[in-house]
Enzyme design. Structure first.
Site, PDB file in Angstrom:
ATOM      1  N   ASN A  47      -5.726   8.299  -1.259  1.00 47.57           N
ATOM      2  CA  ASN A  47      -6.721   7.394  -0.987  1.00 47.57           C
ATOM      3  C   ASN A  47      -7.708   7.490  -1.935  1.00 47.57           C
ATOM      4  O   ASN A  47      -8.145   8.322  -2.576  1.00 47.57           O
ATOM      5  CB  ASN A  47      -7.474   7.538   0.503  1.00 47.57           C
ATOM      6  CG  ASN A  47      -7.978   8.840   0.724  1.00 47.57           C
ATOM      7  OD1 ASN A  47      -7.391   9.969   0.175  1.00 47.57           O
ATOM      8  ND2 ASN A  47      -9.028   9.151   1.544  1.00 47.57           N
ATOM      9  N   ILE A  48      -8.161   6.255  -2.532  1.00 53.33           N
ATOM     10  CA  ILE A  48      -9.100   6.034  -3.525  1.00 53.33           C
ATOM     11  C   ILE A  48     -10.330   5.240  -3.070  1.00 53.33           C
ATOM     12  O   ILE A  48     -10.203   4.161  -2.869  1.00 53.33           O
ATOM     13  CB  ILE A  48      -8.327   5.435  -4.904  1.00 53.33           C
ATOM     14  CG1 ILE A  48      -7.130   6.337  -5.179  1.00 53.33           C
ATOM     15  CG2 ILE A  48      -9.413   5.656  -5.976  1.00 53.33           C
ATOM     16  CD1 ILE A  48      -6.378   5.606  -6.275  1.00 53.33           C
ATOM     17  N   CYS A  58      -6.006   2.930   0.905  1.00 51.31           N
ATOM     18  CA  CYS A  58      -5.420   4.015   1.423  1.00 51.31           C
ATOM     19  C   CYS A  58      -4.277   4.723   0.771  1.00 51.31           C
ATOM     20  O   CYS A  58      -3.685   3.992  -0.153  1.00 51.31           O
ATOM     21  CB  CYS A  58      -4.963   3.637   2.833  1.00 51.31           C
ATOM     22  SG  CYS A  58      -6.037   3.120   3.814  1.00 51.31           S
ATOM     23  N   GLU A  60      -1.295   5.460   1.555  1.00 49.93           N
ATOM     24  CA  GLU A  60       0.026   4.721   1.753  1.00 49.93           C
ATOM     25  C   GLU A  60       0.262   3.699   0.910  1.00 49.93           C
ATOM     26  O   GLU A  60       1.078   3.459   0.381  1.00 49.93           O
ATOM     27  CB  GLU A  60       0.102   4.439   3.271  1.00 49.93           C
ATOM     28  CG  GLU A  60       0.114   5.397   4.344  1.00 49.93           C
ATOM     29  CD  GLU A  60      -1.179   5.689   4.863  1.00 49.93           C
ATOM     30  OE1 GLU A  60      -2.438   5.784   4.184  1.00 49.93           O
ATOM     31  OE2 GLU A  60      -1.542   5.985   6.083  1.00 49.93           O
ATOM     32  N   CYS A  89      -3.295   3.310   8.947  1.00 49.42           N
ATOM     33  CA  CYS A  89      -3.968   2.373   9.601  1.00 49.42           C
ATOM     34  C   CYS A  89      -3.424   1.063   9.940  1.00 49.42           C
ATOM     35  O   CYS A  89      -2.194   0.896   9.240  1.00 49.42           O
ATOM     36  CB  CYS A  89      -5.366   2.163   8.687  1.00 49.42           C
ATOM     37  SG  CYS A  89      -4.968   1.197   7.259  1.00 49.42           S
ATOM     38  N   CYS A  92      -2.066  -0.481   6.484  1.00 53.61           N
ATOM     39  CA  CYS A  92      -1.063   0.105   5.887  1.00 53.61           C
ATOM     40  C   CYS A  92       0.277  -0.213   6.678  1.00 53.61           C
ATOM     41  O   CYS A  92       1.309  -0.343   6.097  1.00 53.61           O
ATOM     42  CB  CYS A  92      -1.211   1.602   5.670  1.00 53.61           C
ATOM     43  SG  CYS A  92      -2.551   1.928   4.555  1.00 53.61           S
TER      44      CYS A  92
HETATM   45  N1  THU Z   1      -7.296   6.514   4.869  1.00 56.96           N
HETATM   46  C1  THU Z   1      -5.857   6.477   4.322  1.00 56.96           C
HETATM   47  O1  THU Z   1      -5.843   6.694   3.201  1.00 56.96           O
HETATM   48  N2  THU Z   1      -4.914   6.179   5.162  1.00 56.96           N
HETATM   49  C2  THU Z   1      -4.854   5.731   6.485  1.00 56.96           C
HETATM   50  O2  THU Z   1      -3.767   5.208   6.883  1.00 56.96           O
HETATM   51  C3  THU Z   1      -6.219   5.679   7.270  1.00 56.96           C
HETATM   52  C4  THU Z   1      -7.367   5.815   6.240  1.00 56.96           C
HETATM   53  C5  THU Z   1      -8.361   6.761   4.269  1.00 56.96           C
HETATM   54  C6  THU Z   1      -9.365   5.565   3.941  1.00 56.96           C
HETATM   55  C7  THU Z   1     -10.609   6.201   3.678  1.00 56.96           C
HETATM   56  O3  THU Z   1     -10.582   6.874   2.234  1.00 56.96           O
HETATM   57  C8  THU Z   1     -10.415   7.389   4.564  1.00 56.96           C
HETATM   58  O4  THU Z   1      -9.130   7.519   4.741  1.00 56.96           O
HETATM   59  C9  THU Z   1     -11.257   7.294   5.707  1.00 56.96           C
HETATM   60  O5  THU Z   1     -10.922   5.953   6.422  1.00 56.96           O
END
Ligand code: THU
Length: 137
Positions: A47-48, A58, A60, A89, A92
């Site tokens: 995640n960035i 995210c 994924e 989420c 994704c």
């Molecule tokens: N996040 C992900 O990278 N993948 C997901 O499926 C759920 C959420 C990240 C997004 C954000 O940077 C952090 O988690 C909190 O929501």
């Protein structure tokens, strides 16, 4: 699709390793993902986050978009690693559904503990897929 325990352990390990590169200064919720192509290549993502919060991406999606940008479109396995076994989420899940409803999704935590193994079809029932955009659907 028969995926062995060893294959799952390997992809979770890749996701765990990738997670160390997550850029999440706002939520401090670090996510790593590792995606396998049907030809056995691996792509990772993290995640960035962004100071403009909605511009965050995210882990994924980073992994999938990175693979697609390298010319890959066929995936059969993705692992997602978070501190506590958080699920992908909705956005994704939709992006996963674009490429393979039968892809296996492994949800694990930072200790490598597997919380859930399921398909995209199970994660996103009734998905809107590319076939709906075909004339003769
Ligand atoms: N996040 C992900 O990278 N993948 C997901 O499926 C759920 C959420 C990240 C997004 C954000 O940077 C952090 O988690 C909190 O929501």
């Amino acid at each position: 699709m028969n995926i062995t325990q060893a294959e799952i352990t390997f992809v979770v390990e890749l996701a765990k390793e990738a997670r160390r590169r997550a850029y999440a200064p706002y939520s401090n919720y670090f996510v790593g993902a590792a995606l396998r192509t049907t030809t056995g290549k691996f792509f990772t993502g993290v995640n960035i986050e962004n100071a403009a919060y909605p511009s965050t991406i995210c882990a994924e999606r980073t992994a999938i978009f990175s693979a697609v940008a390298q010319g890959e479109r066929e995936f059969d396995l993705i692992a997602v690693v978070t501190a506590n076994g958080g699920f992908p989420c909705g956005g994704c899940r939709q992006v996963m559904a674009e490429f393979n409803l039968d892809m296996t999704v492994v949800i694990a935590d930072e200790d490598g503990k597997i919380h859930q193994t399921m398909t995209v079809r199970e994660l996103l029932p009734g998905a809107f897929t590319p076939s709906f955009l075909q004339k003769n659907h």
